[in-house]
Design a protein around this motif. Structure first.
Motif, short mmCIF file in Angstrom:
data_model
loop_
_atom_site.label_atom_id
_atom_site.label_comp_id
_atom_site.label_asym_id
_atom_site.label_seq_id
_atom_site.Cartn_x
_atom_site.Cartn_y
_atom_site.Cartn_z
N PRO A 90 -5.00 -65.04 14.75
CA PRO A 90 -3.88 -64.70 13.86
C PRO A 90 -4.21 -64.65 12.38
N LEU A 91 -5.36 -65.14 11.95
CA LEU A 91 -5.69 -65.15 10.52
C LEU A 91 -6.61 -63.98 10.18
N PRO A 92 -6.42 -63.34 9.04
CA PRO A 92 -7.29 -62.22 8.66
C PRO A 92 -8.70 -62.70 8.33
N LEU A 93 -9.69 -62.01 8.87
CA LEU A 93 -11.07 -62.43 8.62
C LEU A 93 -11.44 -62.24 7.16
N LEU A 94 -11.01 -61.13 6.55
CA LEU A 94 -11.28 -60.92 5.13
C LEU A 94 -10.52 -61.94 4.30
N GLY A 95 -11.23 -62.63 3.43
CA GLY A 95 -10.61 -63.64 2.59
C GLY A 95 -10.55 -65.02 3.21
N LEU A 96 -10.99 -65.16 4.47
CA LEU A 96 -10.98 -66.46 5.12
C LEU A 96 -12.01 -67.38 4.44
N VAL A 97 -11.59 -68.58 4.08
CA VAL A 97 -12.42 -69.51 3.32
C VAL A 97 -12.80 -70.71 4.19
N HIS A 98 -14.10 -70.97 4.29
CA HIS A 98 -14.59 -72.16 5.01
C HIS A 98 -14.34 -73.37 4.12
N THR A 99 -13.45 -74.27 4.55
CA THR A 99 -13.04 -75.38 3.69
C THR A 99 -13.70 -76.71 4.03
N SER A 100 -14.12 -76.91 5.29
CA SER A 100 -14.76 -78.18 5.63
C SER A 100 -15.53 -78.04 6.93
N ILE A 101 -16.43 -78.98 7.15
CA ILE A 101 -17.14 -79.06 8.43
C ILE A 101 -17.43 -80.53 8.72
N GLU A 102 -17.29 -80.90 9.98
CA GLU A 102 -17.70 -82.21 10.47
C GLU A 102 -18.65 -82.01 11.63
N ILE A 103 -19.82 -82.61 11.53
CA ILE A 103 -20.88 -82.45 12.54
C ILE A 103 -21.19 -83.81 13.14
N THR A 104 -21.29 -83.85 14.47
CA THR A 104 -21.78 -85.04 15.16
C THR A 104 -23.03 -84.65 15.94
N GLN A 105 -24.16 -85.21 15.54
CA GLN A 105 -25.43 -84.99 16.24
C GLN A 105 -25.79 -86.27 16.97
N ARG A 106 -25.91 -86.19 18.29
CA ARG A 106 -26.09 -87.39 19.11
C ARG A 106 -27.55 -87.81 19.23
N ARG A 107 -28.47 -86.91 18.96
CA ARG A 107 -29.89 -87.25 18.93
C ARG A 107 -30.63 -86.11 18.25
N GLU A 108 -31.88 -86.34 17.88
CA GLU A 108 -32.67 -85.27 17.27
C GLU A 108 -32.82 -84.12 18.28
N LEU A 109 -32.68 -82.90 17.79
CA LEU A 109 -32.67 -81.73 18.65
C LEU A 109 -33.99 -80.98 18.55
N ALA A 110 -34.59 -80.71 19.69
CA ALA A 110 -35.88 -80.00 19.72
C ALA A 110 -35.67 -78.52 19.45
N ALA A 111 -36.56 -77.94 18.66
CA ALA A 111 -36.50 -76.51 18.38
C ALA A 111 -36.87 -75.67 19.58
N THR A 112 -37.59 -76.26 20.54
CA THR A 112 -38.06 -75.52 21.71
C THR A 112 -37.17 -75.70 22.94
N ALA A 113 -36.05 -76.43 22.79
CA ALA A 113 -35.17 -76.67 23.94
C ALA A 113 -34.27 -75.46 24.19
N ALA A 114 -33.66 -75.42 25.36
CA ALA A 114 -32.65 -74.41 25.70
C ALA A 114 -31.28 -75.06 25.59
N TYR A 115 -30.37 -74.39 24.88
CA TYR A 115 -29.05 -74.94 24.60
C TYR A 115 -27.96 -74.09 25.24
N GLU A 116 -26.95 -74.76 25.75
CA GLU A 116 -25.72 -74.07 26.16
C GLU A 116 -24.71 -74.26 25.03
N LEU A 117 -24.24 -73.15 24.47
CA LEU A 117 -23.30 -73.18 23.35
C LEU A 117 -21.90 -72.89 23.85
N THR A 118 -20.94 -73.61 23.30
CA THR A 118 -19.53 -73.38 23.59
C THR A 118 -18.76 -73.34 22.28
N VAL A 119 -17.90 -72.33 22.12
CA VAL A 119 -17.11 -72.19 20.90
C VAL A 119 -15.67 -71.88 21.30
#
Length: 293
Positions: A90-119
């Protein structure tokens, strides 16, 4: 909410074009309906050359088999864009402002691993300047959740429309700051070149025109190109150096004009980015509590 499994990451350029075309047709309001879609991209592999470019532009060390704490956001961003550029968002993409982010990383992540992403999208919230949407991103390895984030994006609209859309009480971030905290001690200053936005865009895929050139930035009311918000938090975290299991919170306060000079300040868990007396970014890094049992 239904789940849609993708076979490849979406291409960002067509999504940006689609979102731009649909933006004038959208009228943001806090009581709108969000897309009931959960996008999943299994077996995601990191392009190591692109990762190295990202590390260089953000100031992270290169060559280690470990992802910067902000990098899964880059992996999940095309999925988030597919949702935000859709007709049902419902929100217009043009003019949309990223206002905050909260990240939880549970352990160090390997660059060579395979990840399943969900959004997926979590909800809309009234804001004193408009309406905010929350977008969640999750990364799993072998079925275990190893990284997650919550990003808020603001669509500005008139007070009259906000009053008509909702009678909801003010949320905490709408209240005036009557007791500002003392400034953190400055650690270092960075002189930012005019091409930082273009370099970060090449590494991240985020080619929003406000970050690329002064001429395209002026179309959206900025006197010069501005740095990506996620570049500013990544650059601060490269300096701070969080590792292993952490929670990161950051709020984007004001745009960083390019070229320019900014000061990185930090003390204890807190950090911020300032330009003179203006605060561009505030944040904190805290170790994730060890789960008992």
């Amino acid at each position: 909410m239904h789940t849609l499994t993708l076979t490849a990451p979406p291409s960002l350029t067509p999504l940006l074009a689609r979102g731009a075309l649909l933006s004038p047709l959208k009228h943001p309001r806090p009581n709108a309906t969000l897309p009931p879609t959960r996008l999943v991209l299994p077996d995601t592999r990191v392009d190591l050359a692109r990762l190295a470019a990202y590390e260089r532009v953000c100031g992270f060390a290169t060559g280690a088999d470990a992802l910067p704490v902000t990098y899964p956001h880059i992996l999940g961003f095309p999925l988030a864009m597919r949702i935000m550029a859709s007709r049902r968002f419902p929100l217009p993409l043009l003019g949309l402002v990223h206002t905050s982010i909260e990240i939880t990383q549970r352990r160090e992540l390997a660059a060579t691993a395979a990840y399943e992403l969900t959004v997926y999208t979590e909800g809309l919230t009234p804001h004193r300047r408009g309406t905010e949407a929350t977008v969640a991103t999750e990364a799993r390895v072998d079925g275990s959740l190893v990284w997650e984030s919550r990003s808020t994006y603001l669509a500005r609209h008139s007070q009259k429309r906000r009053d008509k859309a909702t009678e909801a009480p003010a949320t905490p971030h709408e209240l005036p700051d009557t007791s500002p905290l003392p400034a953190l001690p400055t650690v270092t200053e960075w002189r930012l070149a005019g091409d930082v936005g273009r370099r970060y865009a090449a590494a991240s895929g985020d080619r929003n025109p406000i970050h690329l050139h002064p001429l395209t930035a002026r179309l959206f009311g900025f006197p010069r190109a501005i740095a990506h918000g996620m570049w500013t938090v990544a650059r601060c975290l490269a300096e701070y150096g969080p590792k292993d299991a952490v929670t990161v919170r950051a709020a984007f306060k004001a745009p960083v004009l390019l070229p320019g000079t900014v000061a990185y300040a930090a003390e204890g868990p807190a950090f911020e980015l300032r330009g003179g007396e203006r605060v561009h970014l505030t944040g904190e890094v805290r170790p994730l509590p060890v789960e008992s049992g």
